[in-house]
Design a protein around this motif. Sequence first.
Motif, PDB file in Angstrom:
ATOM      1  N   SER A 184       6.033  -5.908   6.256  1.00 46.55           N
ATOM      2  CA  SER A 184       6.138  -5.760   4.807  1.00 46.55           C
ATOM      3  C   SER A 184       7.588  -5.904   4.360  1.00 46.55           C
ATOM      4  O   SER A 184       8.512  -5.437   5.035  1.00 46.55           O
ATOM      5  N   LYS A 214       2.807   4.319   4.263  1.00 46.91           N
ATOM      6  CA  LYS A 214       2.009   3.398   3.449  1.00 46.91           C
ATOM      7  C   LYS A 214       2.347   1.936   3.752  1.00 46.91           C
ATOM      8  O   LYS A 214       1.467   1.069   3.739  1.00 46.91           O
ATOM      9  N   CYS A 215       3.619   1.677   4.034  1.00 45.74           N
ATOM     10  CA  CYS A 215       3.988   0.318   4.464  1.00 45.74           C
ATOM     11  C   CYS A 215       3.316  -0.012   5.792  1.00 45.74           C
ATOM     12  O   CYS A 215       2.799  -1.123   5.980  1.00 45.74           O
ATOM     13  N   ALA A 244       3.568  -0.144  -1.629  1.00 41.56           N
ATOM     14  CA  ALA A 244       2.633  -0.349  -0.519  1.00 41.56           C
ATOM     15  C   ALA A 244       1.327   0.401  -0.746  1.00 41.56           C
ATOM     16  O   ALA A 244       0.252  -0.082  -0.366  1.00 41.56           O
ATOM     17  N   SER A 245       1.399   1.578  -1.370  1.00 35.38           N
ATOM     18  CA  SER A 245       0.168   2.338  -1.633  1.00 35.38           C
ATOM     19  C   SER A 245      -0.742   1.579  -2.592  1.00 35.38           C
ATOM     20  O   SER A 245      -1.970   1.591  -2.442  1.00 35.38           O
ATOM     21  N   ARG A 290      -8.147  -3.590  -0.219  1.00 33.66           N
ATOM     22  CA  ARG A 290      -9.543  -3.166  -0.037  1.00 33.66           C
ATOM     23  C   ARG A 290     -10.449  -3.716  -1.134  1.00 33.66           C
ATOM     24  O   ARG A 290     -11.667  -3.765  -0.965  1.00 33.66           O
ATOM     25  N   ASP A 337       7.069   2.684  -0.158  1.00 27.13           N
ATOM     26  CA  ASP A 337       5.708   3.198  -0.002  1.00 27.13           C
ATOM     27  C   ASP A 337       4.934   3.280  -1.315  1.00 27.13           C
ATOM     28  O   ASP A 337       3.696   3.255  -1.301  1.00 27.13           O
ATOM     29  N   CYS A 394      -2.350  -1.302  -0.603  1.00 24.90           N
ATOM     30  CA  CYS A 394      -3.492  -0.891   0.233  1.00 24.90           C
ATOM     31  C   CYS A 394      -4.779  -0.879  -0.577  1.00 24.90           C
ATOM     32  O   CYS A 394      -5.835  -1.330  -0.094  1.00 24.90           O
ATOM     33  N   GLU A 443       0.518   1.257   6.877  1.00 25.76           N
ATOM     34  CA  GLU A 443      -0.915   1.096   6.599  1.00 25.76           C
ATOM     35  C   GLU A 443      -1.207  -0.281   6.026  1.00 25.76           C
ATOM     36  O   GLU A 443      -2.182  -0.942   6.422  1.00 25.76           O
ATOM     37  N   LEU A 444      -0.363  -0.728   5.098  1.00 28.61           N
ATOM     38  CA  LEU A 444      -0.554  -2.054   4.507  1.00 28.61           C
ATOM     39  C   LEU A 444      -0.396  -3.145   5.558  1.00 28.61           C
ATOM     40  O   LEU A 444      -1.176  -4.111   5.596  1.00 28.61           O
ATOM     41  N   LEU A 467      -3.536  -3.285   7.610  1.00 24.22           N
ATOM     42  CA  LEU A 467      -4.619  -3.936   6.875  1.00 24.22           C
ATOM     43  C   LEU A 467      -4.471  -5.456   6.949  1.00 24.22           C
ATOM     44  O   LEU A 467      -5.463  -6.182   7.107  1.00 24.22           O
TER      45      LEU A 467
END
Length: 377
Positions: free
Chosen positions: A53, A34-35, A244-245, A252, A241, A248, A37-38, A41
């Motif tokens: 992050s 998740k980190c 971070a989730s 968005r 995470d 994300c 993914e962030l 992004l």
Amino acid sequence: MEYQIPLFQLNFGEEEIQAVTETIRSKWISTGPKCEELEQLFVEMMQVKHAVSVSNCTDALHLACLTCGLQPGDEVLCPSLTFAASVNCVRYVGATPVFCDIVGPGHINIDPEDIKRKITAKTKAIVVVHMAGFPAMMDEIMTIAREYHLKVIEDACHGPLSEYKGKKLGTIGDVATFSFFSNKNISTGEGGMLITNSDEVAEKARLLRSHGMTTMSYQRAKGHATAYDIVELGYNFRMDDIRASIGCVQMRKLQEDLEKRIRVRNKYVNELAEVKGVVVPFADNKEFVSNYIMPIVLVDSTKEKRDRVRDAIHQAGIQTSNHYPAIHKFSIYKDYGALLPQTEYVADNEITLPMYAALTDEQIEFIVRIVDRAIHG
């Protein structure tokens, strides 16, 4: 007291709850997918090469100073009208902050002219804070930085997706930082991000954020490594995470939220134009900005009058704040002897009004009526 109209409103819904639940069920809650993914992004939305992050923006600022090579004996030019972390980070690496004034009540960012006046042989960097999400005078600042070979650290914690002449804030200097504190445009409770277009800065930031270790737990768990070395004296600046989730989801939702804030800002500016004795900083700005906060500055005022006005607004059920008390006036910095007349006036006479996407026209009209009455009544 409980306010009828709060200063800000958390933009959370079921999506954030679901994201946290899914992350906990994944059995991986520390720094991991998740980190990553962030970070991706951020790379895509900020149009930058690298995003790292971290646990909060203060740590990101600390890393920015370290990766820019700042050390004891160096001087760093910085504003005083900001949160203390923007200056404390300079002290963390043993360097000396040199306070610069702001342009004035209409433009409450660091003044390039004062930057030039305060450059010495010891000056190594400039910390730029984009107040309220509005850009500082980056053309002038970058020209100075190039002339004197100075690093530029952008504290862009107020300005995710804000722009300056087509560029995202945070992508103009050498390195930039963002905050995910609870009241920021992107909120995870705590958390932050460092971004840069420099491969070297990004590599060092990733190393230092996790004890100077050559690999992290997630890499080893995925079989990408089985051991690690410690090659620098690093820190524990990692994000987890779970946060971070949430980040994300917040990322968005960001563009839509900022577009709604533009409507709120425009309504405020139009209504406040009829109120005598008030300056709206950056009133003539035409750039796309985050509108993190809604500052106003009282004209021909004093701190005592400002406080009376705030009290009257609070009595009407409207929460306000002050962004910010001048750092050079705090006990820890008052011996630096900085003289910053514009900063001191704004710090003593600024009022931050409620700002969030869900504010209605009727609420804004009510707030401005109360402000007008508090000033002139």
